[in-house]
Design an enzyme around this catalytic site. Structure first.
Site, PDB file in Angstrom:
ATOM      1  N   ARG A 108       0.269   2.779 -11.530  1.00 22.29           N
ATOM      2  CA  ARG A 108       1.055   2.104 -10.757  1.00 22.29           C
ATOM      3  C   ARG A 108       2.498   2.580 -10.909  1.00 22.29           C
ATOM      4  NH1 ARG A 108      -2.894   0.599  -9.332  1.00 22.29           N
ATOM      5  NH2 ARG A 108      -3.956  -1.403  -8.859  1.00 22.29           N
ATOM      6  N   CYS A 134       0.425   1.892  -5.851  1.00 17.44           N
ATOM      7  CA  CYS A 134      -0.793   2.820  -6.660  1.00 17.44           C
ATOM      8  C   CYS A 134       0.048   4.290  -6.569  1.00 17.44           C
ATOM      9  CB  CYS A 134      -1.768   2.706  -5.844  1.00 17.44           C
ATOM     10  SG  CYS A 134      -2.903   1.257  -5.742  1.00 17.44           S
ATOM     11  N   HIS A 192       0.935  -1.135   0.005  1.00 17.47           N
ATOM     12  CA  HIS A 192       0.067  -0.082  -0.084  1.00 17.47           C
ATOM     13  C   HIS A 192       0.843   1.432  -0.005  1.00 17.47           C
ATOM     14  CE1 HIS A 192      -4.090  -1.552   0.165  1.00 17.47           C
ATOM     15  NE2 HIS A 192      -3.797  -2.202   1.347  1.00 17.47           N
TER      16      HIS A 192
END
Length: 262
Positions: free
Chosen positions: A249, A240, A166
């Protein structure tokens, strides 16, 4: 001349009360909704980070204790060419030296699903996070772990050791990987060995469906001129971008520079 007769119009007090009550109820609903949204934002941006980081730090300590950190884990450093491994990382590949030396080195064995089995450290970012098998949100990423893409190489293996994490919320271990520069070190510790990779290239933006970036020989399908053209032992970090979105990405690649025993 016609005389005008004044007409008194009575206002409906009940109607005024109903209107006032409706306005008050609407205002309360708006305020309640605002509070709920604020709590959701606080939960996502603060509480999930706090909870996930605490869990990830605990898991790192647990792995270190399990491996007997602090005991004599030196061992003779070995070069990248001594480390074997299949592209899919499904099983360890051993290589025995000639002349009866008996020295065997192997890439890490593929662990069971969602199991934390390695620790990634990035000194420039002050990052130490557990690496778990798989990239599911509930089982891996939302715990603050870094996830290993299935069917990519294991640490030290020939091929591409591809990882996801993340960038925002849930521990956000890869929030600042955009700050990595060529030559920065990335180490991956397992029970048996410590693998050192060196950052080599960065792809600042690509499609979430760009599977080429995690191929055995990583090369972007969207921007084919970015990536590699020959086999090697690579590491790939994906997250991300831009922040707080999942539209694209961000990719960082590195090459295996050394392996040593624990």
């Amino acid at each position: 001349m016609r005389e005008r007769i004044p007409v008194a119009v009575q206002r409906n007090p009940r109607g005024r009360r109903v209107a006032a009550r409706g306005l008050w109820t609407g205002a309360e609903a708006v305020m309640t909704l605002g509070v709920v949204l604020l709590l959701l934002v606080v939960h996502q941006l603060w509480w999930t980070n706090r909870q996930a980081r605490a869990g990830a730090e605990h898991q790192v300590r647990a792995l270190e204790q399990e491996w007997g950190r602090g005991t004599d884990g030196g061992g003779e450093p070995v070069g990248p060419s001594d480390s074997g491994g299949g592209d899919d990382g499904s099983a360890p590949v051993s290589r025995t030296g000639g002349g009866g030396s008996g020295r065997t080195t192997a890439a890490a064995r593929a662990p069971r699903w969602d199991q934390a089995y390695a620790v990634i450290r990035i000194p420039r970012l002050g990052l130490a996070a557990p690496v778990a098998q798989g990239v599911s949100k509930s089982g891996v990423l939302d715990k603050g772990y870094v996830g290993h893409y299935p069917r990519t190489a294991q640490p030290g293996g020939v091929g591409n050791f591809a990882l996801a994490g993340h960038r925002n919320t849930h521990g956000e271990p890869f929030r600042y990987i955009n700050r990595l520069r060529r030559g920065d070190r990335i180490t991956v510790e397992t029970r048996e060995r410590v693998y050192t990779y060196v950052v080599d290239k960065t792809l600042s933006r690509t499609s979430p469906r760009d599977s080429g970036v995690i191929a055995a020989v990583p090369r972007s399908n969207v921007r084919p001129h970015v990536g590699y053209g020959e086999p090697g032992a690579y590491v790939t970090l994906t997250t991300c971008t831009p922040e707080f979105t999942s539209r694209y990405r961000l990719v960082v690649w590195g090459k295996l520079a050394g392996v040593r025993g624990r």
